[in-house]
Structures are given as structure tokens and as C-alpha cells.
Design an enzyme around this catalytic site. Structure first.
Site, short mmCIF file in Angstrom:
data_model
loop_
_atom_site.label_atom_id
_atom_site.label_comp_id
_atom_site.label_asym_id
_atom_site.label_seq_id
_atom_site.Cartn_x
_atom_site.Cartn_y
_atom_site.Cartn_z
N HIS A 29 -34.83 18.03 -3.91
CA HIS A 29 -33.38 18.15 -3.83
C HIS A 29 -32.84 18.26 -2.40
CE1 HIS A 29 -30.09 19.18 -7.00
NE2 HIS A 29 -29.72 18.20 -6.22
N ASP A 38 -28.36 22.08 -12.20
CA ASP A 38 -29.61 22.60 -11.64
C ASP A 38 -29.90 23.98 -12.24
OD1 ASP A 38 -31.72 23.28 -9.84
OD2 ASP A 38 -30.76 22.17 -8.23
N HIS A 78 -31.27 26.04 -10.27
CA HIS A 78 -31.14 26.82 -9.03
C HIS A 78 -29.85 26.46 -8.31
CE1 HIS A 78 -35.38 25.75 -9.89
NE2 HIS A 78 -35.58 27.05 -9.70
N ASP A 112 -29.57 26.38 -4.94
CA ASP A 112 -29.94 25.65 -3.72
C ASP A 112 -28.92 25.87 -2.60
OD1 ASP A 112 -32.11 24.77 -5.12
OD2 ASP A 112 -31.39 22.73 -5.44
N HIS A 153 -35.43 22.41 0.14
CA HIS A 153 -34.81 21.97 -1.13
C HIS A 153 -34.03 23.12 -1.79
CE1 HIS A 153 -37.98 23.12 -4.45
NE2 HIS A 153 -37.87 24.07 -3.56
N ASP A 175 -30.57 17.79 -10.90
CA ASP A 175 -31.96 18.21 -10.72
C ASP A 175 -32.57 18.29 -12.11
OD1 ASP A 175 -34.33 19.73 -10.39
OD2 ASP A 175 -33.51 20.67 -8.58
N ASP A 226 -34.85 19.89 -13.22
CA ASP A 226 -35.23 21.23 -13.68
C ASP A 226 -34.07 21.99 -14.35
OD1 ASP A 226 -33.78 22.62 -11.69
OD2 ASP A 226 -35.51 22.82 -10.38
N GLU A 241 -36.23 15.78 -8.21
CA GLU A 241 -37.23 16.80 -8.58
C GLU A 241 -38.11 16.42 -9.77
OE1 GLU A 241 -38.08 19.49 -6.84
OE2 GLU A 241 -36.40 19.77 -5.43
#
Ligand SMILES: NC(=[NH2+])NCCC[C@H](N)C(=O)O
Length: 597
Positions: free
Chosen positions: A156, A184, A186, A188, A201, A290, A292, A335
Site C-alpha cells: 500500500h 482497508d 488499517h 495507514d 505501507h 487494500d 486486507d 496487498e
């Protein structure tokens, strides 16, 4: 980094090729579909008009085989895996896009220095900085041509380049700032100083928003204001693993974030309405996805998986909704790490398949009506919901057991059953015109207090003169007091953020009727047939000739009578003003109500 590529060309900064359909994923057909030149995405399946792209039928592809933003090798192989799975072929052949881009996955090996020691706690800072700078140029040249840009990552950190490039190109071509939807697990948004891992990332958003800065060109100093985005136009969806420092940054900067908690509570449909409502209908959107964000059940092969994520269908829905706005200008898919396949090879395969499914490019025609009605017209965001978007899940995040159940999902092996219980709750946000409301309250307060004051004085005078008190004196005092109470109630409701148009309309109407009755009585007293106040005043007070002067009782009596006459005039004037303003507030309340529905 162990790069993989489709063709072993050395990477150069050459601008993307303008030949349609030149990306050759394995044995994919290179047949190129002709464009009708229409301003619609995905000619074959969707009729969404693009608001900001001059060539929405063209797709600029940037395939980024880069993994330097984190430490696990393999994420650089994702573009090849996605392309080999037929992603681009589908885009070209099923959706009728003309693809533009180099026929290779970029590895940027020429930009990766042999020695790249940490700087301000960042790992591989020079490599990530120069690679993202090159990506920014690539994305910029596609976006400048008015194409939709699709970047296949990579980790990312590459979003520093993709978003930096889109932001600059759209500012130049459309003259507007872009919004970013960051899907996402996260946030980030670590700065180099708040990051625990030092992996870049986990930091792209802080550099893109200017929360983290560097002057040195080797360490993202090349990011200029035209590459940056505003925190006000940033929306997160799917968060569930946010570092403590990141939570503080999100809170301090008032960044709009929809965690998994919000998705469980409101459902993805409402969350998308709120997210798009926050961005507004007239803003170009960069979608940074992302993988994830999806639950590891669907996308296990990723560097930092977190349980309790989005279903695949929710991921698709986010993409479809953003596509339906017609505001989409660029997409990142990042990712995917095919080398991380927990338990079996199926993991990698499933993750790549999930990645391929996330295409914000088309919506089945049958879906279009339903989706347009939900996503096409974003609703105003709800402050009750989103301001708390981050707080409630703190307890949940800290407990891994609870975290796993927070999605309220049930999985039964064999046949996959995923069911999310949605506690549906309709939250309205009424847009009251603050200035008008404040002026209304102020004027009504003055009118009501004047009337109360004048009639209280009149009652005293009547009592002093040993005369009876007419019924309309206490009546008007009561109406004034009710008006003041109503204003206090409104202030309390405003403070509680619960001011409903219906309350204002009903309250306004009742007061209007009471106020009007008082006004009619006063008018009768002032100008009525039997000994009107007005004619008495004109005769005795204003018409006195000569007007008494000097320090005599006669003068004092005259002055007193004059002030009584003026008070009557004031009462009438404020009575009219009150009645008109009560009508006005009913109209405002109706407009607020109509706007919402
Ligand atoms: N794009 C990602 N997968 N980011 C994960 C970031 C994890 C963690 N917050 C960090 O800063 O290291």
C-alpha cells in the site's frame, strides 16, 4: 525483493504507451474493442456517465511489482497473478475497455539503491520514495489523458504515488481536489514517528495529507502541494486494526472513518450513503482498495490479515457504489500476496480471485436501478453515527476474542454460510439554516420580552389606578412566556442535535394562532369603534397643543400618557413581527423537512 514480471523489460520512466490493448497477460487475446467515444464506463454492462473523465472508455493500467513498503516478499508478484487470472482480459473483452499501459509489470529495480538505511525510523525510505515518485508520473500521464487509472500493487505504500499522481492530474484537468476512499483494515496514517514497525505501507496517508513531511527529495520531499489531498476529503471504510497513534491522528484531524463496527451496526448500504454523502456528489474520487479489508476467509493471502472483515459481497458493493457515482477517476488494488497462502494453495488462488472480483467498473444492468437508488444519490452524512465511528470499537479491538465475533458472522465449514446481522436504524440529519434560525430566535425573544414587559407595566398601572385588568393583558403575557419557553426548548433540542422539523412546525403553528388572537384584540383596542386607544392618544397626547413643557405635574402626567401610547404602538409592532416570524419559521421547517425527504 524477488520480482516477477510478465515481460523481462528493464523498467524505464517512459510514458505509458498509447496503443490500446497492449498489455499481454499470458496468452490473453490482444483484440482491442473499438470505442464509441461515449462518456460512459464499461460500455457493455453499465451506463454510468463519467463526470470527470474525458475518455472513460479508456483504462490506464499501471502494474506495480513493488514490495519495499513492508518486509514480506511476494506482494510484488500480485500484478502478474491478477493479470494471469484474467483480470485485464475481462476488462477488455467483457467490459469493452481500451487498455493503455506498458506491457510489463514494473519492478523499478533501477530505482532501488543497494544501500538504503532507515531514515526517521522508515525502512527502505529511498527505494519507496523514488519508486512512488515514478508511479506518480505514470498515473499522472494516464489521468492527464482523461482515462480511468487502475493500479495493481504492490504494497500500500505505492498509494503515495498513485494518489499523488491522480491529485495533480485532476487538479490540472478538472480544476478540483480529489477525494479518497481508503478501504482497508488499517488506517495507514502513521507518521514515521508514530509507526511501530517502520514499514512505509503503514504511512502513505500521512505523507499524502501532509501530516508527515520531508523537504529532502530522497525522502518524499518531491511530494508537492499539488500531489496532496485534504483530510476533509478522506474517508475510511473497513477499519479494525488501528494503532494508538493513528487513532489520535484520526480524532485530532476529524477524519471520517467507518470501522467494521459501523458496518455491523448500519449495514454496508447505509455506510456507503454516509461515506459518499461526506464526499459530496461533485468531487472526483480515487478508490484505494487494500485486499486486507476483506475478511481472511475471502482473502487470506495478504501481509497483514485481520479477522472480522468485509464479506466479498460487501467489498464488491463498495466498488459498485463508488462506480455508480460517476465520480471515479482512479483505483488501486493492493496487498495481494500470492506467496502467503495459509493452510493451502487455495488461499492464494482465492485472494487473487477476490482481487479480480473487486472491479469498480461495471454493474449488472439488473442491479443498476437498485444500486442507483441507494448509492447514486448520496445522503447527507449523519453526525450522530460517524462522529462516534471510532470510539465504540476500542473495547472490541483490544480483545481478540471479541474482535473475531464483532462481524456477527457465522461460518459453518463445508458449505460457507456468512450471515451478518444488521441492526438497522434510520438516522436523519436535517440541515437547518443556522443563521436564519438564530435571527428568528433573537427577534422572537425581543418581541416576546417586550410584550411581557409592556403588559406587566400596564397591569401595574391599572392596579394603581384601581381599575380592572382586561383579560388580554395576562393573555398576552402568557403567550409571550410560552414563546420564550418554546425558544428555550428549541435551543435545548439544537444542543441535543434532535431538532425535528415537525416539532418546529407544530409549535410554530400553535404560537401563531395564539399570537394572532392577541394581535386582533390589540388592533380592536387601538382602532376599534368604542373609544379606541389610538384616537384617545391622537387627541389627548400627540394632538395636545401646545405640548406641555416645564417641571409641572401636568407635564409629567402628559409624559406618562405619551409613554403608554408609545407602548401600545410597540406592542402592536412586535405583535405583527411575531406573527410574521412564526409564519416564517413554519416555512423554514417545511423546507428542511422537504429537503431531507
Ligand atoms: N497496508 C497495510 N497492510 N498496512 C498495515 C499497517 C500495519 C501497522 N499499522 C503498521 O504501521 O505497521
Amino acid at each position: 525483493m524477488s520480482p516477477s514480471r510478465i515481460s523481462e523489460e528493464p523498467d524505464t520512466a517512459a510514458p505509458p504507451s498509447k496503443t490500446a490493448g497492449t498489455i499481454k497477460p499470458s496468452s490473453a487475446s490482444t483484440r482491442s474493442f473499438s470505442s464509441t467515444g461515449s462518456r460512459f464506463f464499461g460500455m457493455n454492462t453499465s451506463m454510468v456517465e463519467s463526470k470527470f473523465l474525458s475518455h472513460p472508455e479508456e483504462l490506464g493500467i499501471v502494474a506495480v511489482g513493488f514490495s519495499g513498503g513492508q518486509c514480506k516478499p511476494g506482494v510484488d508478484a500480485a500484478p502478474s497473478a491478477l493479470i494471469e487470472s484474467g483480470l485485464l482480459t475481462q476488462l477488455r473483452e467483457e467490459l469493452g475497455y481500451k487498455l493503455y499501459g506498458d506491457d510489463q509489470v514494473h519492478l523499478y529495480t533501477d530505482l532501488v539503491p543497494k544501500d538504503d538505511p532507515p531514515h526517521r525510523n522508515m525502512k527502505n525510505p529511498r527505494a519507496v520514495s523514488s519508486v512512488t515518485r515514478r508511479i506518480a508520473d505514470q498515473v499522472y500521464s494516464h489521468a492527464k489523458e482523461g482515462r480511468l487509472v487502475l493500479t495493481l500493487g504492490g504494497d500500500h505504500s505505492i498509494a503515495i504515488g498513485t494518489i499523488g499522481g491522480t491529485a495533480k492530474a485532476i487538479r490540472e484537468t478538472v480544476g478540483q481536489d480529489i477525494a479518497v476512499i481508503w478501504v482497508d483494515a488499517h488506517a495507514d496514517i502513521n507518521t514515521p514517528e508514530t509507526s511501530g514497525s517502520g514499514n512505509i505501507h503503514g504511512m502513505p496517508v500521512s505523507f499524502l495529507t501532509g501530516l508527515a513531511r520531508e523537504d529532502n527529495e530522497d525522502f518524499f520531499g518531491w511530494l508537492k502541494p499539488e500531489n496532496r489531498i485534504s483530510v476533509k476529503k478522506l474517508v475510511y471504510i473497513g477499519l479494525r486494526d488501528v494503532d494508538a497513534g493513528e487513532k489520535r491522528i484520526l480524532r485530532e484531524n476529524g477524519i471520517k472513518a467507518f470501522s467494521m463496527f459501523d458496518i455491523d451496526r448500519h449495514g454496508i448500504g447505509r455506510v456507503m450513503e454516509m461515506a459518499l454523502g461526506h464526499i459530496g456528489t461533485d468531487t472526483p474520487i480515487h478508490l484505494s482498495f487494500d485486499v486486507d479489508a476483506l475478511d481472511p476467509m475471502w482473502a487470506p493471502s495478504t501481509g497483514t490479515p485481520v479477522r472480522g472483515g468485509l464479506t466479498l459481497r460487501e467489498g464488491d458493493y463498495i466498488c459498485e457504489c463508488v462506480h455508480e457515482t460517476g465520480s471515479l477517476v482512479a483505483v488501486d488494488l493492493v496487498e495481494v500476496n500470492p506467496s502467503l497462502a495459509p493452510e493451502s494453495d487455495i488461499g492464494a488462488h482465492e485472494t487473487v480471485r477476490a482481487g479480480c472480483s473487486l472491479r469498480p467498473f461495471s454493474v449488472d444492468r439488473e442491479h443498476t436501478h437498485t444500486i442507483s437508488s441507494v448509492c447514486g444519490s448520496p445522503q447527507p452524512s449523519s453526525q450522530e453515527v460517524t462522529s462516534s465511528a471510532f470510539e465504540p470499537d476500542r473495547r472490541v479491538l483490544s480483545n481478540p476474542l471479541i474482535r473475531n465475533t464483532m462481524a456477527s458472522s457465522t461460518v459453518t465449514s463445508g458449505s460457507l454460510v456468512y450471515e451478518r446481522r444488521i441492526v438497522s436504524e434510520r438516522v436523519h440529519k436535517y440541515h437547518w439554516p443556522a443563521v436564519q434560525l438564530n435571527i428568528w430566535m433573537l427577534i422572537m425573544l425581543v418581541a416576546a420580552c417586550t410584550i411581557i414587559g409592556v403588559f406587566s407595566t400596564f397591569i401595574q398601572i391599572q392596579q394603581t389606578l384601581l381599575l380592572g385588568v382586561p383579560w388580554y393583558f395576562p393573555y398576552y403575557i402568557t403567550v409571550g412566556a410560552l414563546t420564550v419557553t418554546f425558544i428555550i426548548l428549541l435551543l435545548w433540542l439544537i444542543f441535543q442535535r434532535r431538532l425535528l422539523p415537525s416539532i418546529v412546525m407544530i409549535g410554530g403553528f400553535i404560537l401563531f394562532v395564539l399570537w394572532l388572537v392577541g394581535l386582533i384584540v390589540i388592533s380592536v383596542q387601538l382602532w376599534g369603534p368604542s373609544g379606541s386607544v389610538s384616537s384617545n392618544c391622537n387627541l389627548v397626547v400627540f394632538g395636545a397643543n401646545p405640548q406641555p413643557t416645564g417641571q409641572s405635574e401636568h407635564t409629567l402626567a402628559w409624559l406618562q400618557q405619551r409613554s403608554i401610547c408609545q407602548s401600545w404602538q410597540a406592542v402592536f409592532a412586535f405583535g405583527v413581527v411575531g406573527a410574521i416570524f412564526l409564519l416564517w419559521i413554519m416555512v423554514i421547517a417545511y423546507q428542511v423537512f422537504a429537503d431531507d425527504s
